[in-house]
Write a protein that holds these residues in place. Structure first.
Motif, mmCIF file in Angstrom:
data_model
loop_
_atom_site.group_PDB
_atom_site.id
_atom_site.type_symbol
_atom_site.label_atom_id
_atom_site.label_comp_id
_atom_site.label_asym_id
_atom_site.label_seq_id
_atom_site.Cartn_x
_atom_site.Cartn_y
_atom_site.Cartn_z
ATOM 1 N N VAL A 79 0.844 -1.202 0.000
ATOM 2 C CA VAL A 79 0.000 0.000 0.000
ATOM 3 C C VAL A 79 0.874 1.246 0.000
ATOM 4 O O VAL A 79 2.051 1.210 0.383
ATOM 5 N N ASN A 80 0.263 2.349 -0.433
ATOM 6 C CA ASN A 80 0.865 3.677 -0.333
ATOM 7 C C ASN A 80 0.036 4.496 0.653
ATOM 8 O O ASN A 80 -1.198 4.401 0.667
ATOM 9 N N ILE A 81 0.703 5.293 1.465
ATOM 10 C CA ILE A 81 0.022 6.037 2.527
ATOM 11 C C ILE A 81 0.260 7.533 2.332
ATOM 12 O O ILE A 81 1.391 7.982 2.139
ATOM 13 N N SER A 82 -0.857 8.291 2.386
ATOM 14 C CA SER A 82 -0.798 9.753 2.272
ATOM 15 C C SER A 82 -1.400 10.382 3.515
ATOM 16 O O SER A 82 -2.345 9.839 4.108
ATOM 17 N N ILE A 83 -0.839 11.507 3.911
ATOM 18 C CA ILE A 83 -1.389 12.300 5.007
ATOM 19 C C ILE A 83 -1.691 13.689 4.458
ATOM 20 O O ILE A 83 -0.805 14.364 3.919
ATOM 21 N N VAL A 88 3.485 9.896 1.994
ATOM 22 C CA VAL A 88 4.549 9.826 3.000
ATOM 23 C C VAL A 88 5.225 8.460 3.014
ATOM 24 O O VAL A 88 6.375 8.339 3.461
ATOM 25 N N LEU A 89 4.532 7.415 2.543
ATOM 26 C CA LEU A 89 5.098 6.068 2.534
ATOM 27 C C LEU A 89 4.623 5.341 1.286
ATOM 28 O O LEU A 89 3.466 5.484 0.883
ATOM 29 N N THR A 90 5.513 4.581 0.669
ATOM 30 C CA THR A 90 5.147 3.843 -0.542
ATOM 31 C C THR A 90 5.516 2.372 -0.396
ATOM 32 O O THR A 90 6.489 2.020 0.274
ATOM 33 N N ASP A 91 4.697 1.535 -1.022
ATOM 34 C CA ASP A 91 4.944 0.084 -1.091
ATOM 35 C C ASP A 91 5.189 -0.534 0.290
ATOM 36 O O ASP A 91 6.136 -1.297 0.503
ATOM 37 N N GLY A 116 -0.607 0.917 -6.918
ATOM 38 C CA GLY A 116 -1.104 0.912 -8.284
ATOM 39 C C GLY A 116 -2.508 1.450 -8.430
ATOM 40 O O GLY A 116 -2.994 1.611 -9.555
ATOM 41 N N SER A 117 -3.181 1.746 -7.308
ATOM 42 C CA SER A 117 -4.550 2.259 -7.356
ATOM 43 C C SER A 117 -4.580 3.726 -6.954
ATOM 44 O O SER A 117 -3.801 4.168 -6.105
ATOM 45 N N SER A 118 -5.489 4.469 -7.576
ATOM 46 C CA SER A 118 -5.674 5.879 -7.216
ATOM 47 C C SER A 118 -6.860 6.057 -6.276
ATOM 48 O O SER A 118 -7.165 7.178 -5.860
ATOM 49 N N THR A 119 -7.546 4.965 -5.945
ATOM 50 C CA THR A 119 -8.699 5.014 -5.046
ATOM 51 C C THR A 119 -8.299 4.472 -3.681
ATOM 52 O O THR A 119 -7.815 3.336 -3.577
ATOM 53 N N PRO A 120 -8.489 5.254 -2.621
ATOM 54 C CA PRO A 120 -8.065 4.764 -1.301
ATOM 55 C C PRO A 120 -8.940 3.622 -0.817
ATOM 56 O O PRO A 120 -10.163 3.645 -0.957
ATOM 57 N N ALA A 121 -8.319 2.623 -0.233
ATOM 58 C CA ALA A 121 -9.057 1.542 0.415
ATOM 59 C C ALA A 121 -9.484 1.964 1.819
ATOM 60 O O ALA A 121 -10.483 1.484 2.347
ATOM 61 N N ILE A 122 -8.713 2.859 2.426
ATOM 62 C CA ILE A 122 -9.030 3.421 3.736
ATOM 63 C C ILE A 122 -8.846 4.930 3.659
ATOM 64 O O ILE A 122 -7.816 5.400 3.167
ATOM 65 N N SER A 123 -9.829 5.680 4.126
ATOM 66 C CA SER A 123 -9.720 7.133 4.173
ATOM 67 C C SER A 123 -10.417 7.617 5.435
ATOM 68 O O SER A 123 -11.639 7.500 5.552
ATOM 69 N N GLU A 124 -9.640 8.111 6.379
ATOM 70 C CA GLU A 124 -10.208 8.562 7.644
ATOM 71 C C GLU A 124 -9.526 9.844 8.102
ATOM 72 O O GLU A 124 -8.332 10.058 7.853
#
Length: 374
Positions: A79-83, A88-91, A116-124
């Protein structure tokens, strides 16, 4: 007393009273009363009370952990993580984690995207308080449990002397429905750790302080009949602050234990199998103390038993599950007489027996799978 006498008396009284007040407010006395400016002058001419009151608080710290077992191939859990929209974190793979990241106080949007996805699986959106530490954990994604973000408030204050501070949680979605995920934390003899019976999925308890030392715990079904997770014994040192989390779903990713030290990346703990060892190889004759048959047992390169003689045996030893190299070396020799790789299944019992060495039979290791059900 006549009116004139009273007047003179009042006049003298007023003169004395004015004199006293004059002495009180004269400069020698007033200089001895500390003033705010005098106090701050002692610690630096630039420091003022407003500066102390308005000193900025530190940004909150956030560590991120990926414990969502949503795929059976570890590479497919990346997963890739954005804040707040910034990557901020990839793969990051399952069981990956970070140390503390400095983030802004207040509302922060955390989004987790399958690689590889532009749609978040988790968004909070989480609210983080200044001057505090937090852990955000991606969980769920198996057995009908939704993917989600578990936010924990971390307490990194030091434990009491001689103690370690431990936080235990159940983040293993191994069954559908909360009632089917109930589990106990027990000692190896079956004793339940106080406060940790019938714990459901998605519960993380408060910190407890334990005496520093080695602990051999296991996770069982609520009735204690089935061992779900049996980690190797772990040692908590004085001053340790650790989160110990049951993880995995038992299908996509194996059930296990994840240990997360406060503010540092964590990792999966080795799981245990139980192995007892018996020496039944009559390869030498000694009519006294059988010391001619004395051997050292080496496990994965580490000597675990020394001066074991014919007909000696052990109780069960906790050893890492998986492949293990067992070597048996005659006392005083450098080369093993027996060397074998055995595969031990997690939470199961085995017996390894040294045999042979007489009448033309080769020395060897006999591995038995034990059934200790009643």
């Amino acid at each position: 007393m006549n009116r004139r006498t009273r007047w003179v008396g009042y006049s003298l009284y007023m003169v004395v009273l004015v004199g006293v007040f004059g002495l009180l407010f004269a400069s020698p006395v007033s200089a001895s009363i500390p003033q705010p400016s005098d106090v701050f002058l002692d610690v630096g001419p630039e420091l003022r009370l407003d500066d102390v009151i308005r000193a900025p608080l530190a940004d909150p710290n956030l560590q991120v952990v990926h414990l969502a077992p949503f795929a059976d191939d570890i590479n497919d859990t990346a997963v890739n993580i954005s804040i707040n929209g910034t990557p901020v974190l990839t793969d990051v793979l399952y069981a990956g984690s970070t140390g503390y990241l400095s983030v802004g106080a207040g509302e922060n949007q955390i989004q987790i995207f399958p690689s590889g996805s532009s749609t978040p699986a988790i968004s909070e959106t989480v609210v983080l308080t200044a001057d505090m530490d937090f852990t955000a954990i991606a969980i769920g994604g198996a057995n009908g449990w939704d993917l989600g973000l578990k936010l924990l408030e971390d307490d990194n204050s030091a434990p009491m002397a001689g103690k370690a501070k431990v936080r235990i949680g159940h983040l293993a979605p191994f069954a559908a429905g909360s009632a089917n995920t109930l589990a106990d934390v027990r000692l190896q003899d079956g004793t339940i750790l106080p406060g940790f019976d019938d714990v459901p999925y998605d519960v993380v308890a408060d910190y407890i302080e334990l005496d520093a030392g080695e602990y051999d715990l296991k996770i069982t079904s609520a009735d204690g009949s089935t061992t779900l997770i049996d980690p190797v014994p772990v040692t908590f040192a004085e001053g340790d602050i650790v989160s110990v989390l049951a993880v995995g779903d038992g299908a996509n990713q194996p059930l296990g234990i994840f240990a997360l030290p406060g503010g540092m990346p964590g990792g999966l703990v080795d799981l245990a199998a139980s192995l007892q060892i018996a020496h039944l190889a009559p390869f030498a004759k000694d009519e006294t103390l059988m010391m001619g048959t004395s051997v050292t047992v080496r496990l994965n390169g580490t000597d675990v038993l020394t001066e074991v003689v014919f007909a000696d045996s052990t109780g069960y030893l906790p050893v890492p599950a998986g492949s293990n190299q067992v070597q048996i070396i005659p006392t005083g020799a450098s080369d093993p007489a027996i060397s074998a790789t055995v595969y031990l299944t997690h939470a199961m019992d085995f017996t390894a027996i040294a045999i042979g060495g007489a009448n033309g039979w080769d020395l060897g290791l006999k591995l038995l799978e034990d059934d200790n059900s009643a």
